[in-house]
Design a protein around this motif. Structure first.
Motif, PDB file in Angstrom:
ATOM      1  N   LEU A  14       4.866  12.671   2.789  1.00  0.00           N
ATOM      2  CA  LEU A  14       5.152  12.934   1.252  1.00  0.00           C
ATOM      3  C   LEU A  14       3.814  13.643   0.512  1.00  0.00           C
ATOM      4  O   LEU A  14       4.003  14.300  -0.264  1.00  0.00           O
ATOM      5  N   GLU A  15       2.815  13.110   1.051  1.00  0.00           N
ATOM      6  CA  GLU A  15       1.428  13.675   0.578  1.00  0.00           C
ATOM      7  C   GLU A  15       1.375  15.226   0.849  1.00  0.00           C
ATOM      8  O   GLU A  15       1.042  15.964  -0.090  1.00  0.00           O
ATOM      9  N   GLU A  32       0.684  -1.191   0.089  1.00  0.00           N
ATOM     10  CA  GLU A  32       0.010  -0.321  -0.031  1.00  0.00           C
ATOM     11  C   GLU A  32       0.926   1.068  -0.075  1.00  0.00           C
ATOM     12  O   GLU A  32       0.834   2.142  -0.554  1.00  0.00           O
ATOM     13  N   MET A  33       1.964   1.302   0.738  1.00  0.00           N
ATOM     14  CA  MET A  33       2.993   2.474   0.769  1.00  0.00           C
ATOM     15  C   MET A  33       3.392   2.675  -0.646  1.00  0.00           C
ATOM     16  O   MET A  33       3.576   3.741  -1.183  1.00  0.00           O
ATOM     17  N   ARG A  34       3.894   1.427  -1.243  1.00  0.00           N
ATOM     18  CA  ARG A  34       4.351   1.739  -2.826  1.00  0.00           C
ATOM     19  C   ARG A  34       3.356   2.319  -3.800  1.00  0.00           C
ATOM     20  O   ARG A  34       3.606   2.894  -4.400  1.00  0.00           O
ATOM     21  N   ARG A  35       2.135   1.637  -3.508  1.00  0.00           N
ATOM     22  CA  ARG A  35       1.118   2.197  -4.352  1.00  0.00           C
ATOM     23  C   ARG A  35       0.701   3.528  -4.284  1.00  0.00           C
ATOM     24  O   ARG A  35       0.623   4.440  -5.113  1.00  0.00           O
ATOM     25  N   GLU A  39       1.470   6.728  -6.814  1.00  0.00           N
ATOM     26  CA  GLU A  39       0.226   7.605  -7.413  1.00  0.00           C
ATOM     27  C   GLU A  39       0.499   9.108  -6.997  1.00  0.00           C
ATOM     28  O   GLU A  39       0.451  10.078  -7.751  1.00  0.00           O
ATOM     29  N   LEU A  40       1.217   9.418  -5.721  1.00  0.00           N
ATOM     30  CA  LEU A  40       1.614  10.773  -5.289  1.00  0.00           C
ATOM     31  C   LEU A  40       2.759  11.426  -6.218  1.00  0.00           C
ATOM     32  O   LEU A  40       2.406  12.602  -6.767  1.00  0.00           O
ATOM     33  N   LEU A  41       3.575  10.875  -6.782  1.00  0.00           N
ATOM     34  CA  LEU A  41       4.762  11.106  -7.255  1.00  0.00           C
ATOM     35  C   LEU A  41       4.283  11.315  -9.111  1.00  0.00           C
ATOM     36  O   LEU A  41       4.769  12.368  -9.695  1.00  0.00           O
TER      37      LEU A  41
END
Length: 307
Positions: free
Chosen positions: A295-296, A167-170, A174-176
């Motif tokens: 990060l978000e 979930e973190m990787r996803r 998505e954020l980047l």
């Protein structure tokens, strides 16, 4: 307030020391998911669990968050006095900065997780036949994923750890996707406390900002080699950062308003353009699952500012 500020700076200084020479080792293969005994090759050496631990003590706020995130919360019997998340964590007066071996042993742990081997804590606990997992600050996101994997192996929660990492990787991917393509890397000042301690791009936090394309104004400052130099107000004003991120909102009450009121700071680009961003102190100082929340916030700030 001053004690909280001092603890934050000490935490990050220890993170810098840990990141300098110790790569984060990943878990060793296990023949079957959830099978015991299991051994992981950690920073402090191999750690073996003969059986699934049912009395875990965490002296690391980050490890506490990781343990609960992967589903091992019901195996945790005590956490240190800085482990403020999640709310259901069994917080105690145990300290990760001034560890008391007798007090730790009093909880009869079958696994202790620490971030720093202060006063040979590992050796002292192992002398009592208590397994210890040392997980210093990760150098980057991959290091966080590896530490989650280690905890999953040792606690029999591999599936939970894999789910959290996935979930973190996803979310990161998505954020980047929403990060602007900068013509020139914007600069930032990241405030750890009102005495102007900050981070360079070589720290874990700095790496989070680097993936968004930002550069710390502290990279060329005196003391930058430590990763956490103390700047002067004059240096920050002269550097004129495009963004200011405040990681001292809870401990010290700093805000966009207090920053703008500082002498000369109204001339800084970040202040003039409304790019002073308040952060959650705890999220900003840990390298666990909630680092994606940090990060978000950063991505939202830079995306709103535009390229």
């Amino acid at each position: 307030m001053r004690r909280r500020t001092g603890i934050l700076v000490l935490t990050l200084a220890l993170m810098a020391a840990a990141c300098g020479d110790n790569p984060v080792a990943g878990p060793s293969p296990s023949p079957q998911r959830g099978s015991f005994p299991v051994t992981v090759e950690a920073v402090g050496g191999p750690v073996t669990m003969e059986n699934r631990p049912e009395r875990i003590v965490s002296l690391s706020p980050t490890a506490t968050e990781m343990l609960f995130a992967i589903g091992a919360g019901d195996q945790v019997v005590a956490v240190d006095d800085q482990s403020t998340f999640p709310p259901e964590a069994p917080i105690t007066d145990l300290s990760g900065f001034e560890p008391n071996v007798e007090a730790i042993a009093g909880y009869e742990p079958d696994l202790v997780v620490i971030a720093n081997d202060i006063s040979d804590l590992v050796g002292s606990l192992e002398g009592l036949d208590i397994p210890v997992l040392l997980q210093p600050a990760a150098e980057d996101l991959e290091g966080t994923y590896e530490q989650l994997g280690q905890l999953g192996e040792l606690t029999g929660r591999q599936a939970g750890a894999a789910e959290v990492v996935g979930e973190m990787r996803r979310r990161v991917e998505e954020l980047l996707e929403g990060v602007p393509e900068w013509l020139q890397a914007p600069t930032y000042y990241y405030e750890l406390d009102p005495t102007f301690f900050t981070v360079t791009s070589d720290t874990f936090v700095g790496q989070i900002f680097a993936v968004v394309g930002l550069q710390s104004i502290a990279d060329e400052a005196e003391g930058a080699g430590s990763g956490y130099p103390q700047l002067s107000s004059e240096f920050i004003v002269a550097a004129n950062p495009d963004f200011i991120f405040l990681a001292d909102t809870k401990c010290c009450g700093e805000s966009a308003e207090t920053v703008a009121a500082r002498p000369g700071w109204d001339r800084i680009e970040a202040v003039q353009e409304g790019n002073v961003v308040a952060l959650d102190d705890d999220v900003a100082s840990r390298w666990g699952p909630r680092v994606v929340d940090l990060l978000e916030v950063v991505v939202e700030a830079v995306s709103g500012a535009g390229a």
